[in-house]
Design a protein around this motif. Structure first.
Motif, mmCIF file in Angstrom:
data_model
loop_
_atom_site.group_PDB
_atom_site.id
_atom_site.type_symbol
_atom_site.label_atom_id
_atom_site.label_comp_id
_atom_site.label_asym_id
_atom_site.label_seq_id
_atom_site.Cartn_x
_atom_site.Cartn_y
_atom_site.Cartn_z
ATOM 1 N N GLY A 132 24.884 -29.852 35.814
ATOM 2 C CA GLY A 132 24.269 -28.633 35.302
ATOM 3 C C GLY A 132 22.786 -28.730 35.023
ATOM 4 O O GLY A 132 22.147 -29.771 35.196
ATOM 5 N N GLU A 133 22.251 -27.614 34.554
ATOM 6 C CA GLU A 133 20.824 -27.491 34.258
ATOM 7 C C GLU A 133 20.407 -28.416 33.120
ATOM 8 O O GLU A 133 19.283 -28.909 33.109
ATOM 9 C CB GLU A 133 20.475 -26.039 33.930
ATOM 10 N N GLU A 134 21.283 -28.672 32.163
ATOM 11 C CA GLU A 134 20.921 -29.563 31.052
ATOM 12 C C GLU A 134 20.577 -30.958 31.565
ATOM 13 O O GLU A 134 19.584 -31.561 31.149
ATOM 14 C CB GLU A 134 22.051 -29.637 30.022
ATOM 15 N N PHE A 135 21.369 -31.471 32.486
ATOM 16 C CA PHE A 135 21.086 -32.785 33.058
ATOM 17 C C PHE A 135 19.761 -32.750 33.820
ATOM 18 O O PHE A 135 18.933 -33.648 33.671
ATOM 19 C CB PHE A 135 22.225 -33.228 33.973
ATOM 20 N N ALA A 136 19.536 -31.706 34.606
ATOM 21 C CA ALA A 136 18.280 -31.583 35.351
ATOM 22 C C ALA A 136 17.085 -31.538 34.406
ATOM 23 O O ALA A 136 16.055 -32.169 34.656
ATOM 24 C CB ALA A 136 18.309 -30.344 36.243
#
Length: 84
Positions: free
Chosen positions: A40-44
């Motif tokens: 997801g975006e959090e990891f990115a």
């Protein structure tokens, strides 16, 4: 193409959902692209703010496409840490 281990610390570990995983990539950019896939975006967001070590050597500001990964190497993903 090299095979090695990518290790995640602190917020990167939490966002990745694992402490470490194997990589099969020629450059740091390729390894990060593979690691980002399906997450997801959090990891990115965490990865964009992180610094990296390759076998203990800081990557610094070098373009990730220019950082060759060694066979059996270890990439450390270090998000910013709070505190002093």
């Amino acid at each position: 193409m090299a095979n090695g281990t990518m290790r995640y610390w602190a917020a990167a570990k939490a966002a990745a959902g694992t402490h470490e995983e194997p990589y099969a990539a020629g450059t740091l950019a390729e390894a990060l692209t593979a690691a980002l896939a399906g997450r997801g975006e959090e990891f990115a967001r965490v990865v964009r703010r992180s610094s990296f070590l390759v076998d203990g050597d800081p990557v610094g500001t070098r373009p990730h496409e220019s950082v060759a990964l060694p066979e059996g190497g270890v990439v450390e993903v270090l998000p910013p840490f709070a505190g002093g």
